[in-house]
Design an enzyme around this catalytic site. Structure first.
Site, PDB file in Angstrom:
ATOM      1  N   THR A   1       0.845  -1.192   0.000  1.00  0.00           N
ATOM      2  CA  THR A   1       0.000   0.000   0.000  1.00  0.00           C
ATOM      3  C   THR A   1       0.887   1.251   0.000  1.00  0.00           C
ATOM      4  O   THR A   1       2.060   1.190   0.356  1.00  0.00           O
ATOM      5  CB  THR A   1      -0.913   0.032   1.235  1.00  0.00           C
ATOM      6  OG1 THR A   1      -0.081  -0.117   2.386  1.00  0.00           O
ATOM      7  CG2 THR A   1      -1.931  -1.080   1.189  1.00  0.00           C
ATOM      8  N   GLY A   2       0.313   2.352  -0.409  1.00  0.00           N
ATOM      9  CA  GLY A   2       1.057   3.612  -0.388  1.00  0.00           C
ATOM     10  C   GLY A   2       1.683   3.950  -1.719  1.00  0.00           C
ATOM     11  O   GLY A   2       2.391   4.940  -1.845  1.00  0.00           O
ATOM     12  N   CYS A   3       1.436   3.136  -2.751  1.00  0.00           N
ATOM     13  CA  CYS A   3       1.980   3.432  -4.070  1.00  0.00           C
ATOM     14  C   CYS A   3       0.832   3.863  -4.981  1.00  0.00           C
ATOM     15  O   CYS A   3      -0.280   3.383  -4.853  1.00  0.00           O
ATOM     16  CB  CYS A   3       2.628   2.195  -4.675  1.00  0.00           C
ATOM     17  SG  CYS A   3       3.823   1.414  -3.590  1.00  0.00           S
ATOM     18  N   GLN A   4       1.125   4.764  -5.933  1.00  0.00           N
ATOM     19  CA  GLN A   4       0.100   5.162  -6.916  1.00  0.00           C
ATOM     20  C   GLN A   4      -0.183   4.036  -7.885  1.00  0.00           C
ATOM     21  O   GLN A   4      -1.279   3.896  -8.385  1.00  0.00           O
ATOM     22  CB  GLN A   4       0.578   6.390  -7.693  1.00  0.00           C
ATOM     23  CG  GLN A   4       0.012   7.672  -7.141  1.00  0.00           C
ATOM     24  CD  GLN A   4      -0.394   8.636  -8.251  1.00  0.00           C
ATOM     25  OE1 GLN A   4      -0.280   8.382  -9.436  1.00  0.00           O
ATOM     26  NE2 GLN A   4      -0.912   9.772  -7.825  1.00  0.00           N
ATOM     27  N   SER A   5       0.869   3.241  -8.147  1.00  0.00           N
ATOM     28  CA  SER A   5       0.665   2.085  -9.002  1.00  0.00           C
ATOM     29  C   SER A   5       0.615   0.847  -8.098  1.00  0.00           C
ATOM     30  O   SER A   5       1.042   0.904  -6.953  1.00  0.00           O
ATOM     31  CB  SER A   5       1.812   1.955  -9.992  1.00  0.00           C
ATOM     32  OG  SER A   5       3.041   2.047  -9.312  1.00  0.00           O
TER      33      SER A   5
END
Lengths: 142, 406
Positions: free
Chosen positions: A49-53
């Site tokens: 989690t925490g990624c745009q992709s």
């Protein structure tokens, strides 16, 4: 090669690039050359989690070493993940836990990542270290 | 170049900077607009010369601050053509304004089995407060469907009304796609069914005039920072007859009339809904942002933004492998697009390096993205201070993205 050696090697490679476009081209190449992750590992429990992709990080513990495999739906992210795998894969949990990760600052990658994106990067490193901690705990328990 | 536009651009200090060695092209106006120097100066001046807590202070500066704060409320009331400034409640922004209504209106008027209508085009801020209210009250959330082009299915809305419907909440303009919703028609249909309407006006106040009485909405929620004002302030317009019937949202401070340990009576509107020391400086900044917009005039804003939307739509849709998401007949100056086989994160990273600021991702509209079958878009949202030359640079950077990733 130790984690430190690999990091020095990467820092050396990045020092050759003259501008940001060279760095991105390199990351894109690294992204395209990341080995394909089997679909059976692209599961929610492997999602970071925490990624745009979307980034899936899978790990296996073999002969005292952790082997990482990963994938993302964005190429630049795959390039970054490929770098991280090159640094951390095939090392013992202790080596991974003790590794310094400031090299990301040195290669100037962080300057080009907005907080949300560098948070994604930090999430990846955090997850790698969490796997190492878990395997270490497992090893101690045996 | 247009000399008036040059002059307007020079009003915005931040637009003069470079990004990665290139002139900044700022196309993230739907997230937040930049602030003209007169707004920044007004906030600075307030803290330097007039800072004081408002209301009830007998000293000179407190009275100055109170006059300025209430003057800002009057400006907002007049800007929205509310019938009285008592119908304007200052909040931290749109999200807090919607939460206020969901909480207070919900407390008084929504009960088990009742229904709330939202639309598939909504920002999370106009979904989650209602959804959580429905959980709490065992009420039902109904959703107006959206067509593939980003327009709401108004015929389907007709069948959503029933005797249990208590409120309808919909955005004025979609933040993700730019659709301008047919709010007058929606309000007319809702009122025929005896249902009040809240408009999420986060994107609604920066593109053209809004007249709440003419539109007939019961509530209008907005943020200053998306209309050239400061962050941390916004407001709620509410019809007096509704606000009078709603319980307070938070307690303490100016919202109180008389307190004993046995009981408390609450102040009149609008103070009933403004607990604690208000954000005076930014309210003043909001008032000045309104002055600024009125100084430029809606004719210029609309003409410039319509030109940028038409030009950008033509140029971006002409790039092979690029598809615009959201092609409603009525659109604000927002262009969302996707690129074949190229992730928005990859595209956004490169576009950023070219000195062009766009937004990528789901734009806090995950249910809409799910409905459209995509994970996110690249969104360029234009303000009157943007130029065709900047759009050319966006197009160049998108072409560069294609070269790199194809």
């Amino acid at each position: 090669m130790t984690i430190k050696d690999t990091i020095e090697e990467i820092v050396g490679e990045f020092s050759l690039f003259e501008d940001w476009m060279d760095k991105y081209n390199y990351l894109i190449d690294m992204g395209k050359s990341l080995p394909v992750l089997d679909d059976k590992y692209k599961i929610d429990s492997n999602l970071i989690t925490g990624c745009q992709s979307r980034v899936w990080l899978h790990s296996e513990y073999k002969d005292g070493q952790i082997i990482f495999a990963a994938d993302s739906d964005a190429v630049i992210t795959k390039g970054i993940v490929n770098l991280l795998i090159r640094v951390f894969s095939n090392h013992t949990p202790e080596e991974i836990i003790g590794a310094e990760t400031e090299f990301l600052d040195v290669i100037g990658l962080k300057d080009h990542l907005s907080p949300t994106r560098s948070n994604g990067l930090l999430s990846m490193i955090k997850q790698i270290k969490l796997y190492a901690l878990a395997y270490k705990a497992q090893g101690n328990a045996v | 170049m247009n000399t008036l536009l040059d002059k307007i651009r020079s009003d915005f200090p931040i637009l003069q900077q470079e990004s990665f060695g290139k002139p900044l092209a700022y196309f993230d106006n739907a997230a937040t607009t930049q602030k003209p120097a007169m707004v920044i100066d007004a906030i600075d001046q307030y803290y330097r010369e007039a800072n004081s807590n408002v209301h009830r202070g007998v000293h000179r500066m407190s009275q100055m601050a109170t006059r300025a704060y209430e003057g800002a409320r009057t400006k907002v009331a007049s800007f929205l053509n509310a019938s009285s400034s008592a119908e304007i409640i200052f909040t931290r922004g749109t999200t807090e304004a919607i939460n206020l209504v969901a909480s207070s209106f919900g407390e008084a008027f929504i009960h088990e089995g009742d229904e709330v209508i939202v639309s598939a085009l909504e920002h999370h801020s106009n979904i989650v407060p209602w959804q959580q209210l429905c959980f709490k009250k065992k009420a039902v959330l109904r959703v107006i469907p959206v067509f593939d082009n980003g327009e709401l299915d108004i015929d389907a809305l007709k069948s959503l009304f029933n005797s249990k419907t208590r409120i309808l909440a919909v955005n004025h303009i979609s933040n993700a796609l730019g659709t301008i919703n047919p709010v007058r028609e929606i309000i007319r249909m809702a009122h025929e069914n005896g249902v009040p309407v809240l408009l999420d006006g986060a994107q609604g106040l920066s593109h053209g005039p809004v007249d709440v009485q003419e539109m007939g909405c019961d509530f209008y929620a907005f943020s200053a920072h998306k209309m050239y004002g400061p962050m941390g302030i916004g407001g709620l317009y509410g019809k007096k007859e509704w606000l009078d019937k709603m319980p307070p949202y938070q307690y303490g401070g100016e919202m109180i009339s008389k307190v004993t340990f046995e009981n408390t009576t609450f102040n009149e509107l609008p103070y009933k809904f403004e607990a604690g020391t208000p954000n005076v400086a930014d309210a003043i900044g909001l008032g000045v942002a309104i002055d600024y917009l009125q100084g430029i005039g809606w004719d210029f804003v609309r003409q410039q933004e319509a030109d940028l939307l038409a030009y950008g739509t033509e140029k971006i849709s002409a790039i092979p492998g690029v598809r615009i998401i959201g092609t409603a007949a009525q659109k604000a100056s927002i262009i969302s697009f996707v690129m074949d086989k190229i992730h928005f994160y990859d595209a956004g990273s490169i576009i950023d390096q070219m000195g062009v600021a766009v937004r990528t991702g789901n734009h806090c509209t995950q249910p809409l993205m799910d409905r459209l079958g995509i994970l996110g878009t690249i969104r360029a949202s234009f303000s009157f201070y943007n130029t065709r030359e900047e759009i050319d640079r966006l197009v160049e950077s998108v072409v560069k993205v294609k070269e790199l990733f194809d």
